[in-house]
Design a protein around this motif. Structure first.
Motif, PDB file in Angstrom:
ATOM      1  N   SER A 247       0.810  -1.229   0.000  1.00  0.00           N
ATOM      2  CA  SER A 247       0.000   0.000   0.000  1.00  0.00           C
ATOM      3  C   SER A 247       0.836   1.268   0.000  1.00  0.00           C
ATOM      4  N   GLY A 248       2.113   1.145   0.297  1.00  0.00           N
ATOM      5  CA  GLY A 248       2.962   2.330   0.402  1.00  0.00           C
ATOM      6  C   GLY A 248       2.762   3.080   1.705  1.00  0.00           C
ATOM      7  N   GLU A 249       1.963   2.535   2.603  1.00  0.00           N
ATOM      8  CA  GLU A 249       1.660   3.194   3.869  1.00  0.00           C
ATOM      9  C   GLU A 249       2.807   3.011   4.853  1.00  0.00           C
ATOM     10  N   VAL A 250       3.109   4.094   5.609  1.00  0.00           N
ATOM     11  CA  VAL A 250       4.110   4.009   6.669  1.00  0.00           C
ATOM     12  C   VAL A 250       3.450   3.333   7.858  1.00  0.00           C
ATOM     13  N   VAL A 251       3.911   2.150   8.221  1.00  0.00           N
ATOM     14  CA  VAL A 251       3.287   1.404   9.313  1.00  0.00           C
ATOM     15  C   VAL A 251       3.980   1.648  10.633  1.00  0.00           C
ATOM     16  N   SER A 252       5.227   2.116  10.634  1.00  0.00           N
ATOM     17  CA  SER A 252       5.907   2.487  11.870  1.00  0.00           C
ATOM     18  C   SER A 252       7.033   3.436  11.541  1.00  0.00           C
ATOM     19  N   ARG A 253       7.394   4.194  12.550  1.00  0.00           N
ATOM     20  CA  ARG A 253       8.484   5.149  12.357  1.00  0.00           C
ATOM     21  C   ARG A 253       9.256   5.265  13.653  1.00  0.00           C
ATOM     22  N   LYS A 254      10.478   5.661  13.514  1.00  0.00           N
ATOM     23  CA  LYS A 254      11.319   5.826  14.699  1.00  0.00           C
ATOM     24  C   LYS A 254      11.166   7.264  15.190  1.00  0.00           C
ATOM     25  N   VAL A 255      10.861   7.412  16.490  1.00  0.00           N
ATOM     26  CA  VAL A 255      10.708   8.723  17.107  1.00  0.00           C
ATOM     27  C   VAL A 255      11.685   8.820  18.268  1.00  0.00           C
ATOM     28  N   MET A 256      12.436   9.870  18.314  1.00  0.00           N
ATOM     29  CA  MET A 256      13.424  10.077  19.376  1.00  0.00           C
ATOM     30  C   MET A 256      12.797  10.958  20.459  1.00  0.00           C
ATOM     31  N   THR A 265       8.768   5.692  37.730  1.00  0.00           N
ATOM     32  CA  THR A 265       8.044   6.043  36.505  1.00  0.00           C
ATOM     33  C   THR A 265       8.674   5.368  35.296  1.00  0.00           C
ATOM     34  N   ALA A 266      10.003   5.275  35.293  1.00  0.00           N
ATOM     35  CA  ALA A 266      10.702   4.630  34.177  1.00  0.00           C
ATOM     36  C   ALA A 266      10.290   3.168  34.063  1.00  0.00           C
ATOM     37  N   LYS A 267      10.138   2.496  35.209  1.00  0.00           N
ATOM     38  CA  LYS A 267       9.713   1.088  35.204  1.00  0.00           C
ATOM     39  C   LYS A 267       8.295   0.950  34.673  1.00  0.00           C
ATOM     40  N   LEU A 268       7.417   1.846  35.113  1.00  0.00           N
ATOM     41  CA  LEU A 268       6.035   1.803  34.636  1.00  0.00           C
ATOM     42  C   LEU A 268       5.967   2.080  33.143  1.00  0.00           C
ATOM     43  N   LEU A 269       6.763   3.059  32.680  1.00  0.00           N
ATOM     44  CA  LEU A 269       6.788   3.389  31.251  1.00  0.00           C
ATOM     45  C   LEU A 269       7.326   2.231  30.440  1.00  0.00           C
ATOM     46  N   GLY A 270       8.374   1.579  30.960  1.00  0.00           N
ATOM     47  CA  GLY A 270       8.948   0.428  30.264  1.00  0.00           C
ATOM     48  C   GLY A 270       7.933  -0.696  30.145  1.00  0.00           C
ATOM     49  N   SER A 271       7.160  -0.924  31.222  1.00  0.00           N
ATOM     50  CA  SER A 271       6.130  -1.969  31.189  1.00  0.00           C
ATOM     51  C   SER A 271       5.069  -1.655  30.155  1.00  0.00           C
ATOM     52  N   PHE A 272       4.678  -0.382  30.080  1.00  0.00           N
ATOM     53  CA  PHE A 272       3.669   0.029  29.103  1.00  0.00           C
ATOM     54  C   PHE A 272       4.158  -0.197  27.674  1.00  0.00           C
ATOM     55  N   LEU A 273       5.419   0.193  27.397  1.00  0.00           N
ATOM     56  CA  LEU A 273       5.967   0.044  26.044  1.00  0.00           C
ATOM     57  C   LEU A 273       6.069  -1.430  25.653  1.00  0.00           C
ATOM     58  N   LYS A 274       6.500  -2.269  26.583  1.00  0.00           N
ATOM     59  CA  LYS A 274       6.607  -3.705  26.304  1.00  0.00           C
ATOM     60  C   LYS A 274       5.231  -4.311  26.046  1.00  0.00           C
ATOM     61  N   LYS A 275       4.264  -3.907  26.871  1.00  0.00           N
ATOM     62  CA  LYS A 275       2.919  -4.456  26.735  1.00  0.00           C
ATOM     63  C   LYS A 275       2.327  -4.119  25.381  1.00  0.00           C
ATOM     64  N   ASN A 276       2.648  -2.943  24.867  1.00  0.00           N
ATOM     65  CA  ASN A 276       2.100  -2.509  23.588  1.00  0.00           C
ATOM     66  C   ASN A 276       3.063  -2.757  22.418  1.00  0.00           C
ATOM     67  N   LYS A 277       4.127  -3.570  22.682  1.00  0.00           N
ATOM     68  CA  LYS A 277       5.082  -3.996  21.652  1.00  0.00           C
ATOM     69  C   LYS A 277       5.689  -2.794  20.919  1.00  0.00           C
ATOM     70  N   ILE A 278       6.116  -1.801  21.717  1.00  0.00           N
ATOM     71  CA  ILE A 278       6.793  -0.624  21.161  1.00  0.00           C
ATOM     72  C   ILE A 278       8.281  -0.757  21.467  1.00  0.00           C
ATOM     73  N   ALA A 279       9.093  -0.797  20.410  1.00  0.00           N
ATOM     74  CA  ALA A 279      10.548  -0.967  20.596  1.00  0.00           C
ATOM     75  C   ALA A 279      11.156   0.291  21.208  1.00  0.00           C
ATOM     76  N   PHE A 280      12.087   0.103  22.146  1.00  0.00           N
ATOM     77  CA  PHE A 280      12.750   1.251  22.769  1.00  0.00           C
ATOM     78  C   PHE A 280      14.116   0.768  23.285  1.00  0.00           C
ATOM     79  N   ARG A 281      14.985   1.742  23.583  1.00  0.00           N
ATOM     80  CA  ARG A 281      16.266   1.413  24.203  1.00  0.00           C
ATOM     81  C   ARG A 281      16.710   2.551  25.083  1.00  0.00           C
ATOM     82  N   LYS A 282      17.447   2.212  26.089  1.00  0.00           N
ATOM     83  CA  LYS A 282      17.955   3.192  27.014  1.00  0.00           C
ATOM     84  C   LYS A 282      19.251   3.782  26.490  1.00  0.00           C
ATOM     85  N   VAL A 283      19.312   5.118  26.423  1.00  0.00           N
ATOM     86  CA  VAL A 283      20.510   5.770  25.859  1.00  0.00           C
ATOM     87  C   VAL A 283      21.565   5.939  26.915  1.00  0.00           C
TER      88      VAL A 283
END
Length: 284
Positions: A247-256, A265-283
């Protein structure tokens, strides 16, 4: 004559309600003879005068019979009316006194019941802490306030009830601990299952329900993973975006994002991102 005693000093004397019609059979025979004679009377121009005369005679006899019936009934009814008025007048003098006694008796009974309720509540307040029970959660039974119910019996019933509640509380705590441990071993939040336990669900049912919930979740994850894998076959990375090649549709994008949060709060945020299958990494 008949006599009915009201008390030792007073009685009612009356004569049985017997009414005698003298020569009743003769009167009955006369009525039947007249009825038979005129029952099949044919009225014509020749007999109309005789018919009217016969009717007048019959009507006179009927009126005489009815007038005497009414007169006798009135005499007897008047005697009964006078008697009833006299007796009801006496009764009406007694009723207010009875009502007054009833009211005062009820008032005293209410006072005594409240005094006993206060004693029972004091007993509850003394006993409840010994069984680790909040005294405010114990209701006073109505039967405990009866005069026939002794404080000893009430204390025994309270003891039995508190022991039973204590045993149920202990069992509930042990069951809750078992459910919590099992749910956590399966990676499931135990709160909802504990609430069901408190509402009366038995432990075997809840353990089975937890297994079913875990199995359903795993199945859903497998379906989702298969879907992701299938979608990946027609996706490619273009710069920092993932694009659907069909379709040419952008299905995901990297956001900094740069976030300043506490460790909690960081632990709660990490749990939320994992639960919703959002990739992230700690800088850092």
């Amino acid at each position: 004559m008949n006599e009915l005693k009201i008390n030792e000093e007073t009685s009612v004397t009356f004569q049985a309600n017997e009414i005698v019609i003298n020569n009743y059979e003769a009167l009955q025979e006369k009525v039947r003879a007249a009825s038979d004679k005129f029952a099949n009377l044919v009225v014509s121009e020749e007999t109309i005068k005789e018919a009217k005369k016969s009717r007048a005679e019959l009507n006179k006899l009927k009126t005489a019979i009815d007038d005497k019936r009414k007169a006798v009934k009135k005499a007897y009814t008047e005697n009964v009316r006078i008697f009833e008025n006299q007796m009801n007048a006496l009764k009406d003098e007694i009723i207010p006194v009875i009502d007054s006694i009833d009211s005062k008796t009820k008032e005293l009974d209410d006072i005594q019941r409240q005094e006993k309720a206060d004693k029972v509540q004091t007993l509850i307040n003394e006993m409840a802490p010994n069984y680790e029970i909040d005294s405010r959660t114990i209701e006073i039974e109505k039967s405990w306030l009866n005069k026939s119910t002794t404080m000893k019996k009430i204390a025994e019933e309270l003891k039995d009830g508190m022991l039973a509640r204590q045993a149920r509380a202990t069992q509930l705590a042990n069951d809750a601990q078992a459910i919590t441990k099992y749910a956590e071993s399966k990676g499931v939040e135990p709160y909802g299952w504990i609430e069901q336990l408190k509402q009366g669900q038995d432990v075997p049912y809840l353990l089975s329900a937890i297994d079913n919930a875990v199995a359903q979740k795993q199945q859903a994850e497998r379906v989702e993973q298969a879907k992701v894998q299938e979608e990946a076959t027609h996706q490619k990375q273009v710069g920092t975006n993932i694009v659907d090649t069909n379709s040419g549709e952008v299905v995901s994008r990297k956001v900094m994002l740069e976030l300043t949060v506490t460790d909690t709060t960081a632990k709660l945020l990490g749990s939320f991102l994992k639960k919703n299958k959002i990739a992230f990494r700690k800088v850092n």
